[in-house]
Design a protein around this motif. Sequence first.
Motif, PDB file in Angstrom:
ATOM      1  N   THR A   1      33.665  -2.162 -54.089  1.00 55.53           N
ATOM      2  CA  THR A   1      34.485  -2.192 -52.906  1.00 55.53           C
ATOM      3  C   THR A   1      35.732  -1.391 -52.712  1.00 55.53           C
ATOM      4  O   THR A   1      36.348  -1.242 -53.513  1.00 55.53           O
ATOM      5  CB  THR A   1      34.688  -3.487 -52.452  1.00 55.53           C
ATOM      6  N   GLY A   2      36.363  -1.551 -51.606  1.00 56.11           N
ATOM      7  CA  GLY A   2      37.769  -0.768 -51.541  1.00 56.11           C
ATOM      8  C   GLY A   2      38.854  -1.613 -52.525  1.00 56.11           C
ATOM      9  O   GLY A   2      39.584  -1.106 -53.135  1.00 56.11           O
ATOM     10  N   ALA A   3      38.693  -3.051 -52.727  1.00 58.38           N
ATOM     11  CA  ALA A   3      39.458  -3.669 -53.517  1.00 58.38           C
ATOM     12  C   ALA A   3      39.196  -3.366 -54.863  1.00 58.38           C
ATOM     13  O   ALA A   3      40.196  -3.350 -55.526  1.00 58.38           O
ATOM     14  CB  ALA A   3      39.454  -5.294 -53.073  1.00 58.38           C
ATOM     15  N   GLU A   4      37.803  -3.206 -55.265  1.00 57.45           N
ATOM     16  CA  GLU A   4      37.719  -3.045 -56.801  1.00 57.45           C
ATOM     17  C   GLU A   4      38.199  -1.608 -56.891  1.00 57.45           C
ATOM     18  O   GLU A   4      38.757  -1.460 -58.114  1.00 57.45           O
ATOM     19  CB  GLU A   4      35.982  -3.215 -56.821  1.00 57.45           C
ATOM     20  N   ARG A   5      37.803  -0.648 -56.042  1.00 54.57           N
ATOM     21  CA  ARG A   5      38.356   0.804 -56.326  1.00 54.57           C
ATOM     22  C   ARG A   5      39.796   0.651 -56.361  1.00 54.57           C
ATOM     23  O   ARG A   5      40.493   1.336 -57.515  1.00 54.57           O
ATOM     24  CB  ARG A   5      38.228   1.665 -55.159  1.00 54.57           C
ATOM     25  N   ARG A   6      40.847  -0.125 -55.818  1.00 55.08           N
ATOM     26  CA  ARG A   6      42.252  -0.131 -55.907  1.00 55.08           C
ATOM     27  C   ARG A   6      42.328  -0.837 -57.355  1.00 55.08           C
ATOM     28  O   ARG A   6      43.320  -0.133 -58.038  1.00 55.08           O
ATOM     29  CB  ARG A   6      42.989  -1.137 -54.926  1.00 55.08           C
ATOM     30  N   THR A   7      41.757  -1.630 -57.687  1.00 51.13           N
ATOM     31  CA  THR A   7      42.112  -2.386 -59.220  1.00 51.13           C
ATOM     32  C   THR A   7      41.663  -1.410 -60.092  1.00 51.13           C
ATOM     33  O   THR A   7      42.500  -1.191 -61.045  1.00 51.13           O
ATOM     34  CB  THR A   7      41.029  -3.617 -59.164  1.00 51.13           C
TER      35      THR A   7
END
Length: 125
Positions: free
Chosen positions: A59-65
């Motif tokens: 997800t977008g949040a996982e990609r940022r992490t």
Amino acid sequence: MHWFTADPHYSHDRIIGFCNRPFPDPVAMNAHLLAECRARVGPDDDLWILGDFTAGRATGAERRTVRGMFHALPGRRHLIRGNHDPDWVCDLPWDSVAETADIVVDRRRLFLCHYPMITWPGARH
């Protein structure tokens, strides 16, 4: 110095169960993997990740992490692409990205690949 690792699967929650990793969640796993790496790899070292930096879908949040994990890694970062390394992972600012690599370390030739290799029974070491 050259350091080698494979399959960290940063932020991949299901890898914990699949591989029986001793972490309660991806946050703890990420922190531990990063701490171990930073304790060993220096700023002038080469860090070779032999595939599966993360899981393919994120997800977008996982990609940022995952991007944050990448930027926190020390040394010159090289990715040997694995089966779970999508284009967005390969597009991070790695020092190199390849399917395989042929390098020399301490006068020994190393062939780097994410996938296991089979050698012939009579091969000399």
